[in-house]
Design an enzyme around this catalytic site. Structure first.
Site, PDB file in Angstrom:
ATOM      1  N   ARG A   4       7.113  -1.890 -33.741  1.00  0.00           N
ATOM      2  CA  ARG A   4       6.095  -0.843 -33.568  1.00  0.00           C
ATOM      3  C   ARG A   4       4.803  -1.528 -33.141  1.00  0.00           C
ATOM      4  O   ARG A   4       4.494  -2.642 -33.595  1.00  0.00           O
ATOM      5  CB  ARG A   4       5.850  -0.084 -34.878  1.00  0.00           C
ATOM      6  CG  ARG A   4       6.902   0.956 -35.205  1.00  0.00           C
ATOM      7  CD  ARG A   4       6.861   2.169 -34.262  1.00  0.00           C
ATOM      8  NE  ARG A   4       7.870   3.164 -34.583  1.00  0.00           N
ATOM      9  CZ  ARG A   4       9.101   3.204 -34.072  1.00  0.00           C
ATOM     10  NH1 ARG A   4       9.481   2.294 -33.203  1.00  0.00           N
ATOM     11  NH2 ARG A   4       9.935   4.166 -34.399  1.00  0.00           N
TER      12      ARG A   4
ATOM     13  N   ASP B 206       7.539  -4.082 -26.145  1.00  0.00           N
ATOM     14  CA  ASP B 206       8.142  -2.789 -25.802  1.00  0.00           C
ATOM     15  C   ASP B 206       7.372  -1.663 -26.475  1.00  0.00           C
ATOM     16  O   ASP B 206       7.643  -0.496 -26.226  1.00  0.00           O
ATOM     17  CB  ASP B 206       9.611  -2.754 -26.264  1.00  0.00           C
ATOM     18  CG  ASP B 206      10.303  -1.468 -25.827  1.00  0.00           C
ATOM     19  OD1 ASP B 206      10.261  -1.167 -24.612  1.00  0.00           O
ATOM     20  OD2 ASP B 206      10.867  -0.753 -26.685  1.00  0.00           O
TER      21      ASP B 206
ATOM     22  N   GLU C 106       0.176   3.483 -27.572  1.00  0.00           N
ATOM     23  CA  GLU C 106       1.136   3.969 -26.574  1.00  0.00           C
ATOM     24  C   GLU C 106       1.251   5.489 -26.524  1.00  0.00           C
ATOM     25  O   GLU C 106       1.647   6.051 -25.493  1.00  0.00           O
ATOM     26  CB  GLU C 106       2.532   3.383 -26.836  1.00  0.00           C
ATOM     27  CG  GLU C 106       3.203   3.913 -28.098  1.00  0.00           C
ATOM     28  CD  GLU C 106       4.605   3.342 -28.304  1.00  0.00           C
ATOM     29  OE1 GLU C 106       4.754   2.109 -28.271  1.00  0.00           O
ATOM     30  OE2 GLU C 106       5.540   4.135 -28.501  1.00  0.00           O
TER      31      GLU C 106
ATOM     32  N   HIS D  38       8.422   1.335 -24.300  1.00  0.00           N
ATOM     33  CA  HIS D  38       9.256   1.815 -25.413  1.00  0.00           C
ATOM     34  C   HIS D  38      10.636   2.262 -24.915  1.00  0.00           C
ATOM     35  O   HIS D  38      11.069   3.399 -25.158  1.00  0.00           O
ATOM     36  CB  HIS D  38       8.551   2.960 -26.164  1.00  0.00           C
ATOM     37  CG  HIS D  38       8.913   2.980 -27.622  1.00  0.00           C
ATOM     38  ND1 HIS D  38       8.005   3.151 -28.628  1.00  0.00           N
ATOM     39  CD2 HIS D  38      10.108   2.841 -28.248  1.00  0.00           C
ATOM     40  CE1 HIS D  38       8.624   3.125 -29.800  1.00  0.00           C
ATOM     41  NE2 HIS D  38       9.905   2.935 -29.588  1.00  0.00           N
TER      42      HIS D  38
HETATM   43  P1  NAI Z   1      16.113  -1.398 -41.104  1.00  0.00           P
HETATM   44  O1  NAI Z   1      15.532  -0.469 -42.121  1.00  0.00           O
HETATM   45  O2  NAI Z   1      17.591  -1.565 -41.026  1.00  0.00           O
HETATM   46  O3  NAI Z   1      15.473  -2.866 -41.291  1.00  0.00           O
HETATM   47  C1  NAI Z   1      14.114  -3.098 -41.498  1.00  0.00           C
HETATM   48  C2  NAI Z   1      14.008  -4.408 -42.268  1.00  0.00           C
HETATM   49  O4  NAI Z   1      12.627  -4.776 -42.313  1.00  0.00           O
HETATM   50  C3  NAI Z   1      14.490  -4.300 -43.721  1.00  0.00           C
HETATM   51  O5  NAI Z   1      15.406  -5.344 -44.002  1.00  0.00           O
HETATM   52  C4  NAI Z   1      13.209  -4.445 -44.552  1.00  0.00           C
HETATM   53  O6  NAI Z   1      13.428  -5.111 -45.793  1.00  0.00           O
HETATM   54  C5  NAI Z   1      12.356  -5.288 -43.618  1.00  0.00           C
HETATM   55  N1  NAI Z   1      10.923  -5.208 -43.881  1.00  0.00           N
HETATM   56  C6  NAI Z   1      10.199  -4.179 -44.384  1.00  0.00           C
HETATM   57  N2  NAI Z   1       8.903  -4.516 -44.457  1.00  0.00           N
HETATM   58  C7  NAI Z   1       8.809  -5.807 -43.994  1.00  0.00           C
HETATM   59  C8  NAI Z   1       7.723  -6.695 -43.815  1.00  0.00           C
HETATM   60  N3  NAI Z   1       6.471  -6.341 -44.127  1.00  0.00           N
HETATM   61  N4  NAI Z   1       7.994  -7.918 -43.315  1.00  0.00           N
HETATM   62  C9  NAI Z   1       9.257  -8.281 -42.978  1.00  0.00           C
HETATM   63  N5  NAI Z   1      10.327  -7.468 -43.123  1.00  0.00           N
HETATM   64  C10 NAI Z   1      10.089  -6.242 -43.626  1.00  0.00           C
HETATM   65  O7  NAI Z   1      15.499  -0.910 -39.714  1.00  0.00           O
HETATM   66  P2  NAI Z   1      16.047  -1.211 -38.234  1.00  0.00           P
HETATM   67  O8  NAI Z   1      17.000  -0.138 -37.838  1.00  0.00           O
HETATM   68  O9  NAI Z   1      16.472  -2.611 -38.148  1.00  0.00           O
HETATM   69  O10 NAI Z   1      14.719  -0.970 -37.369  1.00  0.00           O
HETATM   70  C11 NAI Z   1      13.582  -1.805 -37.505  1.00  0.00           C
HETATM   71  C12 NAI Z   1      12.411  -1.196 -36.774  1.00  0.00           C
HETATM   72  O11 NAI Z   1      12.644  -1.237 -35.380  1.00  0.00           O
HETATM   73  C13 NAI Z   1      12.171   0.310 -37.054  1.00  0.00           C
HETATM   74  O12 NAI Z   1      11.433   0.508 -38.254  1.00  0.00           O
HETATM   75  C14 NAI Z   1      11.425   0.751 -35.857  1.00  0.00           C
HETATM   76  O13 NAI Z   1      10.031   0.610 -36.095  1.00  0.00           O
HETATM   77  C15 NAI Z   1      11.859  -0.236 -34.769  1.00  0.00           C
HETATM   78  N6  NAI Z   1      12.631   0.422 -33.705  1.00  0.00           N
HETATM   79  C16 NAI Z   1      12.198   0.310 -32.402  1.00  0.00           C
HETATM   80  C17 NAI Z   1      12.885   0.925 -31.369  1.00  0.00           C
HETATM   81  C18 NAI Z   1      12.465   0.786 -29.928  1.00  0.00           C
HETATM   82  O14 NAI Z   1      12.986   1.540 -29.084  1.00  0.00           O
HETATM   83  N7  NAI Z   1      11.579  -0.117 -29.582  1.00  0.00           N
HETATM   84  C19 NAI Z   1      14.064   1.746 -31.652  1.00  0.00           C
HETATM   85  C20 NAI Z   1      14.471   1.743 -33.036  1.00  0.00           C
HETATM   86  C21 NAI Z   1      13.757   1.127 -34.020  1.00  0.00           C
END
Ligand code: NAI
Length: 329
Positions: A234, A258, A263, A295
């Site tokens: 993000r 991205d 944005e 994005h």
């Molecule tokens: P997920 O919930 O499976 O994994 C997120 C991980 O981040 C968890 O293991 C959590 O413990 C960890 N985390 C939380 N706070 C943290 C911090 N301060 N420092 C380090 N690690 C921390 O989520 P997923 O599916 O892997 O997605 C991650 C992020 O990717 C989403 O929250 C979203 O913001 C972003 N995303 C971006 C997309 C894009 O098109 N550019 C599309 C989908 C998701």
């Protein structure tokens, strides 16, 4: 049941129309972004289907609830753009698509790394212009390099697996270590150690109060000189103006974005006829070692199909009183 899909593009329409539509659902595709100006379009729609740059702040949620909306079905995994306190107070249910394709996002992060490293954006323009010289295009072998993965959930773990395949050494930072990432040989360290040792840093954690501006002037100064930073998480994870100073100075060697903090006003629209008003983004776009995509990391056929299928299933489950993939309800 009337469902309005804000911020819907042609590719959303295609994927939702290709998915099996549960009986009794009526879809209205609305290209406009949801905000206070457009919220009236949702009147008498029980379900509002929103994407990442839709405004789901308290005033918009209040207007939605007053207009008869009861369910917000997010087409995204992230829900940092929803005022959850306001939604709770208004008794709105929020559901999301927790995982549509971790591969889509992880592979896009890798695409940015490869393009930046091998300077594909410059080479593409050069050869089309009849310039077959190679100066300035020198890259580095990924094999043996240290890659830092910030956030090792579904996407971070998938990314780590791909980078392990390149023969990279993996460092990881996450408050909840993932055994599948440890099994790849990744070493969990604190953020400072990761930033200080990694040659490539990729952000895959959600945007929360804790992670806002995780990368700032101080953390950039702490990185290895000439490191590469990739953000497909993000925009708010990074303090963007600090990137400009680090790039000018050479402290940051490569940048792939991205996502961008500002944005919402820009991405997903063709603005090529208009003067770019965002001076920070305009400056970032002048660097030859920066690639910005709007994005699009989620944008694969598989992910779009999964978003449509899960969203419709989420709405159907809620309608039968058995909600699934709840953020709030
Ligand atoms: P997920 O919930 O499976 O994994 C997120 C991980 O981040 C968890 O293991 C959590 O413990 C960890 N985390 C939380 N706070 C943290 C911090 N301060 N420092 C380090 N690690 C921390 O989520 P997923 O599916 O892997 O997605 C991650 C992020 O990717 C989403 O929250 C979203 O913001 C972003 N995303 C971006 C997309 C894009 O098109 N550019 C599309 C989908 C998701």
């Amino acid at each position: 049941m009337r469902i309005i899909l804000f911020s819907s593009q042609n590719y959303d329409r295609d994927s939702f129309l290709a998915a099996p539509l549960p009986a009794g659902m009526e879809l209205q595709f609305q290209p406009a972004r949801l905000n206070l100006e457009t919220v009236a379009l949702a009147d008498r729609h029980e379900v509002v289907c929103a994407f990442i740059n839709d405004d789901l702040s308290a005033p918009v949620l209040e207007r939605l609830a007053a207009g008869g909306t009861r369910l917000i079905a997010l087409r995204s995994a992230g829900y940092n753009h929803v005022d959850l306190n306001a939604a709770r107070r208004l008794q709105l249910t929020i559901v999301r698509v927790p995982a549509y394709s971790p591969h889509a996002v992880a592979e896009h992060a890798v695409a940015l790394i490869l393009a930046l490293n091998r300077r594909l954006h410059r080479a593409y323009n050069r050869t089309r212009d009849g310039d077959f010289s190679l100066h300035g295009l020198t890259g580095f072998d990924l094999e043996g390099k240290t890659v830092g993965v910030v956030g090792t959930g579904q996407i971070g773990a998938t990314f780590a697996r791909i980078m392990a395949g390149f023969g990279c050494t993996l460092l990881a930072y996450d408050p909840f270590p993932n055994p599948s990432v440890e099994a790849l040989g990744a070493r969990y360290v604190d953020l400072d150690t990761l930033l200080g040792e990694a040659q490539i840093i990729s952000l895959h954690c959600p945007l929360t109060a804790d992670s806002k501006h995780l990368i700032n002037a101080q953390s950039l100064a702490h990185m290895r000189r000439g490191a590469m930073l990739v953000n497909t998480g993000r925009g708010g994870l990074v303090e963007t103006p600090a990137l400009i100073e680090a790039l000018k100075d050479g402290q940051l060697g490569y940048l792939g974005l991205d996502v961008y903090e500002e944005e919402a006003q820009l991405f997903f629209e063709d603005r090529s006829d208009l003067p770019l008003q965002d001076d920070v983004l305009a400056r970032l776009l002048t660097f030859p070692n920066v690639i910005i995509t709007a994005h699009q990391a989620f944008l694969t056929r598989e992910a779009l199909a999964a978003i449509a299928d899960t969203t419709l299933a989420n709405i159907a489950a809620w309608a039968t009183g058995q909600p699934q993939n709840l953020v709030l309800g």
